[in-house]
Write an enzyme that holds these catalytic residues in place. Structure first.
Site, PDB file in Angstrom:
ATOM      1  N   HIS A 280      -6.918  27.335 -11.012  1.00  0.00           N
ATOM      2  CA  HIS A 280      -7.726  27.120 -12.215  1.00  0.00           C
ATOM      3  C   HIS A 280      -6.884  27.407 -13.451  1.00  0.00           C
ATOM      4  CE1 HIS A 280     -11.126  27.103 -14.925  1.00  0.00           C
ATOM      5  NE2 HIS A 280     -10.673  28.243 -15.434  1.00  0.00           N
TER       6      HIS A 280
ATOM      7  N   SER B 169       1.765 -13.119 -12.228  1.00  0.00           N
ATOM      8  CA  SER B 169       1.696 -12.005 -11.259  1.00  0.00           C
ATOM      9  C   SER B 169       0.525 -12.284 -10.328  1.00  0.00           C
ATOM     10  CB  SER B 169       1.523 -10.675 -11.989  1.00  0.00           C
ATOM     11  OG  SER B 169       0.500 -10.765 -12.967  1.00  0.00           O
ATOM     12  N   VAL B 170       0.758 -13.205  -9.396  1.00  0.00           N
ATOM     13  CA  VAL B 170      -0.311 -13.667  -8.501  1.00  0.00           C
ATOM     14  C   VAL B 170      -0.001 -13.305  -7.045  1.00  0.00           C
ATOM     15  CG1 VAL B 170      -1.102 -15.511 -10.029  1.00  0.00           C
ATOM     16  CG2 VAL B 170       0.743 -15.979  -8.410  1.00  0.00           C
TER      17      VAL B 170
ATOM     18  N   GLY C 202      -3.164 -13.458 -13.360  1.00  0.00           N
ATOM     19  CA  GLY C 202      -3.368 -12.519 -12.249  1.00  0.00           C
ATOM     20  C   GLY C 202      -3.659 -11.116 -12.765  1.00  0.00           C
TER      21      GLY C 202
ATOM     22  N   ALA D 118       6.102   0.570  -1.519  1.00  0.00           N
ATOM     23  CA  ALA D 118       7.392   1.169  -1.192  1.00  0.00           C
ATOM     24  C   ALA D 118       7.236   2.290  -0.165  1.00  0.00           C
ATOM     25  CB  ALA D 118       8.042   1.701  -2.461  1.00  0.00           C
TER      26      ALA D 118
ATOM     27  N   ASP E   5       7.740  -5.015   3.244  1.00  0.00           N
ATOM     28  CA  ASP E   5       6.971  -6.147   2.696  1.00  0.00           C
ATOM     29  C   ASP E   5       7.060  -7.397   3.562  1.00  0.00           C
ATOM     30  OD1 ASP E   5       6.434  -4.541   0.538  1.00  0.00           O
ATOM     31  OD2 ASP E   5       7.285  -5.871  -0.976  1.00  0.00           O
TER      32      ASP E   5
ATOM     33  N   ARG F 133       2.786 -11.534  -3.928  1.00  0.00           N
ATOM     34  CA  ARG F 133       4.166 -11.679  -3.448  1.00  0.00           C
ATOM     35  C   ARG F 133       4.159 -12.281  -2.053  1.00  0.00           C
ATOM     36  NH1 ARG F 133       7.896  -9.286  -6.513  1.00  0.00           N
ATOM     37  NH2 ARG F 133       9.345  -8.854  -4.797  1.00  0.00           N
TER      38      ARG F 133
HETATM   39  P1  FAD Z   1      12.466  -4.951  -0.917  1.00  0.00           P
HETATM   40  O1  FAD Z   1      12.369  -3.797  -1.806  1.00  0.00           O
HETATM   41  O2  FAD Z   1      12.034  -6.280  -1.430  1.00  0.00           O
HETATM   42  O3  FAD Z   1      13.966  -5.018  -0.423  1.00  0.00           O
HETATM   43  C1  FAD Z   1      14.448  -6.044   0.367  1.00  0.00           C
HETATM   44  C2  FAD Z   1      15.940  -6.137   0.151  1.00  0.00           C
HETATM   45  O4  FAD Z   1      16.475  -7.026   1.114  1.00  0.00           O
HETATM   46  C3  FAD Z   1      16.344  -6.688  -1.209  1.00  0.00           C
HETATM   47  O5  FAD Z   1      17.268  -5.833  -1.805  1.00  0.00           O
HETATM   48  C4  FAD Z   1      16.970  -8.059  -0.905  1.00  0.00           C
HETATM   49  O6  FAD Z   1      18.056  -8.356  -1.774  1.00  0.00           O
HETATM   50  C5  FAD Z   1      17.473  -7.826   0.510  1.00  0.00           C
HETATM   51  N1  FAD Z   1      17.565  -9.036   1.324  1.00  0.00           N
HETATM   52  C6  FAD Z   1      16.627  -9.981   1.532  1.00  0.00           C
HETATM   53  N2  FAD Z   1      17.056 -10.890   2.427  1.00  0.00           N
HETATM   54  C7  FAD Z   1      18.304 -10.504   2.796  1.00  0.00           C
HETATM   55  C8  FAD Z   1      19.258 -11.015   3.697  1.00  0.00           C
HETATM   56  N3  FAD Z   1      19.014 -12.097   4.461  1.00  0.00           N
HETATM   57  N4  FAD Z   1      20.445 -10.383   3.797  1.00  0.00           N
HETATM   58  C9  FAD Z   1      20.714  -9.260   3.073  1.00  0.00           C
HETATM   59  N5  FAD Z   1      19.826  -8.721   2.229  1.00  0.00           N
HETATM   60  C10 FAD Z   1      18.636  -9.325   2.097  1.00  0.00           C
HETATM   61  N6  FAD Z   1       5.271  -0.201  -4.668  1.00  0.00           N
HETATM   62  C11 FAD Z   1       4.865   1.077  -4.736  1.00  0.00           C
HETATM   63  O7  FAD Z   1       4.670   1.703  -3.697  1.00  0.00           O
HETATM   64  N7  FAD Z   1       4.672   1.714  -5.932  1.00  0.00           N
HETATM   65  C12 FAD Z   1       4.861   1.074  -7.108  1.00  0.00           C
HETATM   66  O8  FAD Z   1       4.693   1.670  -8.165  1.00  0.00           O
HETATM   67  C13 FAD Z   1       5.284  -0.274  -7.073  1.00  0.00           C
HETATM   68  N8  FAD Z   1       5.513  -0.934  -8.219  1.00  0.00           N
HETATM   69  C14 FAD Z   1       5.946  -2.226  -8.171  1.00  0.00           C
HETATM   70  C15 FAD Z   1       6.135  -2.896  -9.370  1.00  0.00           C
HETATM   71  C16 FAD Z   1       6.546  -4.210  -9.367  1.00  0.00           C
HETATM   72  C17 FAD Z   1       6.764  -4.923 -10.683  1.00  0.00           C
HETATM   73  C18 FAD Z   1       6.810  -4.861  -8.119  1.00  0.00           C
HETATM   74  C19 FAD Z   1       7.300  -6.277  -8.092  1.00  0.00           C
HETATM   75  C20 FAD Z   1       6.618  -4.201  -6.916  1.00  0.00           C
HETATM   76  C21 FAD Z   1       6.171  -2.874  -6.929  1.00  0.00           C
HETATM   77  N9  FAD Z   1       5.932  -2.173  -5.755  1.00  0.00           N
HETATM   78  C22 FAD Z   1       5.490  -0.887  -5.814  1.00  0.00           C
HETATM   79  C23 FAD Z   1       6.147  -2.786  -4.434  1.00  0.00           C
HETATM   80  C24 FAD Z   1       7.500  -2.332  -3.849  1.00  0.00           C
HETATM   81  O9  FAD Z   1       8.521  -2.671  -4.756  1.00  0.00           O
HETATM   82  C25 FAD Z   1       7.730  -2.993  -2.518  1.00  0.00           C
HETATM   83  O10 FAD Z   1       6.626  -2.752  -1.670  1.00  0.00           O
HETATM   84  C26 FAD Z   1       8.975  -2.444  -1.845  1.00  0.00           C
HETATM   85  O11 FAD Z   1      10.107  -2.658  -2.646  1.00  0.00           O
HETATM   86  C27 FAD Z   1       9.179  -3.115  -0.488  1.00  0.00           C
HETATM   87  O12 FAD Z   1      10.320  -2.590   0.121  1.00  0.00           O
HETATM   88  P2  FAD Z   1      11.138  -3.439   1.196  1.00  0.00           P
HETATM   89  O13 FAD Z   1      12.293  -2.600   1.572  1.00  0.00           O
HETATM   90  O14 FAD Z   1      10.249  -3.931   2.241  1.00  0.00           O
HETATM   91  O15 FAD Z   1      11.639  -4.743   0.415  1.00  0.00           O
HETATM   92  P1  NAI Z   2      -1.828  -8.563  -6.587  1.00  0.00           P
HETATM   93  O1  NAI Z   2      -2.139  -9.084  -5.253  1.00  0.00           O
HETATM   94  O2  NAI Z   2      -2.014  -7.134  -6.878  1.00  0.00           O
HETATM   95  O3  NAI Z   2      -2.674  -9.349  -7.680  1.00  0.00           O
HETATM   96  C1  NAI Z   2      -2.605 -10.737  -7.828  1.00  0.00           C
HETATM   97  C2  NAI Z   2      -3.829 -11.202  -8.575  1.00  0.00           C
HETATM   98  O4  NAI Z   2      -3.627 -12.556  -8.947  1.00  0.00           O
HETATM   99  C3  NAI Z   2      -5.094 -11.146  -7.726  1.00  0.00           C
HETATM  100  O5  NAI Z   2      -6.109 -10.504  -8.441  1.00  0.00           O
HETATM  101  C4  NAI Z   2      -5.394 -12.604  -7.454  1.00  0.00           C
HETATM  102  O6  NAI Z   2      -6.762 -12.865  -7.313  1.00  0.00           O
HETATM  103  C5  NAI Z   2      -4.823 -13.265  -8.709  1.00  0.00           C
HETATM  104  N1  NAI Z   2      -4.475 -14.666  -8.543  1.00  0.00           N
HETATM  105  C6  NAI Z   2      -3.911 -15.263  -7.474  1.00  0.00           C
HETATM  106  N2  NAI Z   2      -3.739 -16.589  -7.725  1.00  0.00           N
HETATM  107  C7  NAI Z   2      -4.181 -16.815  -8.979  1.00  0.00           C
HETATM  108  C8  NAI Z   2      -4.238 -17.963  -9.806  1.00  0.00           C
HETATM  109  N3  NAI Z   2      -3.817 -19.156  -9.373  1.00  0.00           N
HETATM  110  N4  NAI Z   2      -4.760 -17.843 -11.039  1.00  0.00           N
HETATM  111  C9  NAI Z   2      -5.206 -16.642 -11.490  1.00  0.00           C
HETATM  112  N5  NAI Z   2      -5.162 -15.511 -10.738  1.00  0.00           N
HETATM  113  C10 NAI Z   2      -4.651 -15.596  -9.509  1.00  0.00           C
HETATM  114  O7  NAI Z   2      -0.328  -9.049  -6.881  1.00  0.00           O
HETATM  115  P2  NAI Z   2       0.708  -8.643  -8.008  1.00  0.00           P
HETATM  116  O8  NAI Z   2       0.054  -8.006  -9.165  1.00  0.00           O
HETATM  117  O9  NAI Z   2       1.532  -9.847  -8.204  1.00  0.00           O
HETATM  118  O10 NAI Z   2       1.567  -7.553  -7.277  1.00  0.00           O
HETATM  119  C11 NAI Z   2       2.187  -7.853  -6.028  1.00  0.00           C
HETATM  120  C12 NAI Z   2       2.219  -6.675  -5.143  1.00  0.00           C
HETATM  121  O11 NAI Z   2       3.234  -5.778  -5.570  1.00  0.00           O
HETATM  122  C13 NAI Z   2       0.958  -5.819  -5.142  1.00  0.00           C
HETATM  123  O12 NAI Z   2      -0.029  -6.358  -4.305  1.00  0.00           O
HETATM  124  C14 NAI Z   2       1.470  -4.528  -4.633  1.00  0.00           C
HETATM  125  O13 NAI Z   2       1.570  -4.611  -3.245  1.00  0.00           O
HETATM  126  C15 NAI Z   2       2.847  -4.458  -5.241  1.00  0.00           C
HETATM  127  N6  NAI Z   2       2.798  -3.641  -6.464  1.00  0.00           N
HETATM  128  C16 NAI Z   2       2.424  -2.344  -6.344  1.00  0.00           C
HETATM  129  C17 NAI Z   2       2.339  -1.544  -7.451  1.00  0.00           C
HETATM  130  C18 NAI Z   2       1.880  -0.147  -7.297  1.00  0.00           C
HETATM  131  O14 NAI Z   2       1.852   0.338  -6.173  1.00  0.00           O
HETATM  132  N7  NAI Z   2       1.522   0.539  -8.375  1.00  0.00           N
HETATM  133  C19 NAI Z   2       2.670  -2.040  -8.790  1.00  0.00           C
HETATM  134  C20 NAI Z   2       3.013  -3.435  -8.794  1.00  0.00           C
HETATM  135  C21 NAI Z   2       3.093  -4.182  -7.662  1.00  0.00           C
END
Ligand code: FAD
Ligand code: NAI
Length: 483
Positions: A453, A278-279, A189, A329, A321, A281
């Protein structure tokens, strides 16, 4: 009698904890349910969700450490600074990351105390409704709520037949806690996580191969930006990105992971020590008891909501999400605030058209609004201004001139329709474009604003001038050549 709250938030990530804080600020008795997904070293539940524990914050900490390592090894020399024997101690880098996570998650607990929000540790589940109040069960106890805000977030999508153990085959959780730099890293991904975490381990010395199913690189990003990013990531930085692949088999053996994939008519094999999946969420609603109250999900498993994040049930809201829209976030937080304000009878504001995106690679990629290809597809007449950082004095001084700012404005009204930045500090620069678009500004509005600037923001200024074909510090011809 059950404990009674005006508002119960299920999930303590950015959507949930921010909704809880805003609800408490507005005077509601508020509780937040957070399952034991994340725990601190004392075993106590941690707030902050994916973002703080296994997402935005730890990934950005690692990106920073690895970028400094990269600069010490390769970029200091142009400033006349010589370094020899630069080494990375992975354990120290990870400890720093963990400290930041601990500090921020602990900080949210402090905010909860200050706002008198009750933290209910445990998994939250709808069990029913009585006398216009929702019942939510948490850790064997039932609490009553007038309003429920569901903010249960998302989890990594896994691929069938590829077991994730978070040691050798990892999703985002394992990929943020490697104990050493893998010699060969495979990533499935080439999306946001693949590029960010692939960059981290590449900078630290891993050979990184990213396998992407789609034939186009960064298909949803403006194509001029995607083209520039492709050039930098593959040619300058040496990320091996294979597009249009079909993964056919993944096997783990003592010597590592073997990934078999099809590329056109060929069958290829990738051998690696670790593999990141990483395909994308998927929304997280497991065990939430949606069936107990008939909370409606859409065909992809998201909780269905209207523009104010109302679900199909009275006084049940959902944010972040777990609802359709970008999984970011800041989008989750904005929705959380909007819902709390709607509960208080206020109008509530969230504009999905001005949510910025940032990919924290180097160079960073950031954008807001429409891409050029979207405008073409929608038949909208537009004008473009594109200015390279190579024409910016601050970028030259910083020794980092990769990339450009591209502004798209309506040909008839001049209203800004999209802004796309690839370059150093794009994450910060994009804010100006977000503000402009939120207030329906035109490119001429930006052109008339005084920019300090020398700053990188002058490139945004020049891009707005270029929309009207009058850049000051670059000939129009040179501006066109960057496209
Ligand atoms: P979450 O952060 O997923 O929180 C949900 C919470 O609910 C969790 O703590 C979970 O334990 C809890 N929960 C779930 N079900 C239950 C239940 N039934 N009872 C009680 N608790 C429960 N976004 C950005 O904007 N900028 C970034 O740089 C960025 N980087 C990222 C990097 C990575 C590696 C990943 C994986 C994601 C990244 N994201 C980024 C995406 C961001 O993390 C999410 O969009 C954000 O956390 C979503 O917030 P949320 O509150 O909807 O859910
Ligand atoms: P993503 O949606 O950004 O990328 C997934 C990639 O995997 C896509 O390009 C898709 O075509 C590819 N893919 C899907 N199935 C596949 C397969 N079977 N084989 C090969 N490739 C495949 O998802 P990612 O990177 O997992 O991140 C999840 C989400 O988390 C992002 O969409 C974003 O919403 C959030 N996130 C945000 C960040 C930020 O804001 N900087 C940083 C990291 C995550």
């Amino acid at each position: 009698m059950n404990k009674q709250f005006d508002v119960v938030v299920i999930g303590g990530g950015p959507g949930g904890y921010v909704a809880a804080i805003r609800a408490a600020q507005l005077g509601w008795s508020t509780a937040c349910v957070e399952s034991e997904s994340y725990a601190d070293p004392r075993g106590e539940v941690r707030l902050g969700g994916t973002c703080l524990n296994v997402g935005c914050i730890p990934s950005k900490a690692l990106l920073q450490s690895s970028e400094l390592f990269e600069q010490a090894g390769h970029s200091f020399v142009m400033h006349g600074i010589s370094t020899t024997g630069v080494k990375m101690d992975v354990a120290t880098m990870m400890q720093r990351k963990d400290n930041i996570v601990g500090q921020l998650t602990g900080g949210i607990k402090g905010l909860f105390k200050k706002h008198k929000i009750t933290l209910l540790p445990g998994h939250g589940r709808f069990v029913g409704r009585e006398d216009d109040r929702w019942q939510v069960e948490v850790a064997g106890e039932t609490v009553d709520a007038t309003h429920v805000i569901v903010a249960t977030g998302s989890r990594a999508r896994h691929l069938p037949g590829i077991p994730v153990d978070n040691t050798i085959i990892c999703d985002n959780v394992g990929a943020l806690q490697f104990d050493s730099v893998p010699k060969r890293l495979g990533v499935i991904g080439a999306g946001v996580i693949g590029l960010e975490l692939g960059s981290v381990w590449k900078r630290l010395g891993a050979e990184v191969t990213i396998l992407e199913a789609l034939p186009d690189f960064l298909a949803s990003v403006d194509q001029a930006v995607a083209k520039e990013a492709w050039k930098v990531f593959t040619k300058k930085q040496g990320l091996d990105i294979q597009l249009g692949v079909n993964i056919t088999k993944v096997e783990v053996a003592r010597e590592g992971v073997t990934v078999e994939y099809e590329l056109g008519d060929e069958i290829r094999i990738l051998q690696c020590d670790r593999l990141i999946i990483s395909v994308g969420r998927v929304p997280h609603t497991e065990g939430l008891g949606v069936e107990n109250v008939d909370l409606a999900l859409d065909s992809r498993g998201y909780i269905g909501v209207d523009h104010n994040c109302r679900t199909n049930l009275p006084n049940v809201w959902a944010v972040g999400d777990v609802v359709p829209g970008p999984m970011l976030a800041h989008k989750s937080m904005e929705e959380g605030v909007m819902v709390a304000e709607c509960i208080a009878g206020q109008k509530g504001h969230f504009n999905p058209d001005t949510v910025p995106w940032v990919i924290y690679t180097h160079p960073e990629i950031a954008w807001v609004g429409k891409t050029e290809q979207q405008l073409k597809n929608e038949g909208i007449d537009y004008r473009t201004g594109q200015i390279p950082f190579a024409a910016n004095g601050r970028a030259l001084g910083q020794g980092d001139t990769t990339g450009f700012v591209k502004m798209l404005a309506c040909a008839k009204t001049d209203r800004i329709l999209g802004v796309h930045v690839i370059g150093n500090n794009a994450s910060e620069l994009i804010s100006e474009a977000v503000v402009a678009m939120e207030f329906n500004a035109s490119s001429e509005d930006i052109a008339r604003i005084c920019h300090a600037h020398p700053t990188l923001s002058e490139t945004m200024h020049e891009a707005s001038l270029a929309v009207d074909k009058r850049p000051l510090h670059l000939t129009l011809m040179a501006a066109r050549d960057t496209r």
